[in-house]
Design an enzyme around this catalytic site. Sequence first.
Site, PDB file in Angstrom:
ATOM      1  N   GLN A   1     108.343   6.056  11.934  1.00 12.49           N
ATOM      2  CA  GLN A   1     107.124   6.780  12.237  1.00 12.49           C
ATOM      3  C   GLN A   1     106.465   6.192  13.489  1.00 12.49           C
ATOM      4  O   GLN A   1     107.136   5.626  14.342  1.00 12.49           O
ATOM      5  CB  GLN A   1     106.186   6.707  11.024  1.00 12.49           C
TER       6      GLN A   1
ATOM      7  N   CYS B   1     103.533   2.897  11.054  1.00 15.20           N
ATOM      8  CA  CYS B   1     104.795   3.202  10.382  1.00 15.20           C
ATOM      9  C   CYS B   1     104.609   4.178   9.217  1.00 15.20           C
ATOM     10  O   CYS B   1     105.406   4.210   8.280  1.00 15.20           O
ATOM     11  CB  CYS B   1     105.491   1.926   9.921  1.00 15.20           C
TER      12      CYS B   1
END
Length: 214
Positions: free
Chosen positions: A73, A168
């Site tokens: 991410q 993340c």
Amino acid sequence: MTSELVIRHLGQQAYEPVWHAMQAFTDERTETTPDELWCLEHPPVFTQGQAGKAEHILAAGDIPVVQVDRGGQVTYHGPGQLVIYPLLDLNRNGLGVRTLVDLIEQAIVDVLASYQVTAAPRRDAPGVYVKEAKIASLGLRVRRGRSFHGLALNINMDLAPFQRINPCGYAGMAMCQLADFVPTVDMDDVAQALALRLAERLPHTSLRHCQGFD
């Protein structure tokens, strides 16, 4: 077949040119191309991985967001954060992706231990943590058995931009850095130590250090 490992010390470099240089290196390398570790810092930038969701970027503001081809991410890079990109031929080295991740995480843990900081990886959230706070992030891409992208270790930086994202993909994740635990820390010393810890875990017979690109 070469067994040289090249460690490049690149200083501060803009993110996108280095990303494209990693792609080109990976695409153009041959079976005899030496593996390389690129050690550097980036100016402020958010990078969004292939699995990234827009809702995890809360307020980018004046910091650019770059969509990239690594896993994971969104994360933040900025001055005072050590980034190392392992450009490795995994097939030649007999490494799987999970083994590479474990190798990187353990090298980080060992370097932090040398500063009397106890850290550990987590199976449910890749990276390295000091208690519940994240100190290092990982994001890799493997193309035709060759790795690029890599790790980011927080050394002595402004952590505030992490509050503009869900790091993340984890809302409210606490972040920390080595300077929180060590009064004085030198970026170059940490870069040298971590690069050598990584090198110890990779099969090679010689090391070559370079300043910048050839």
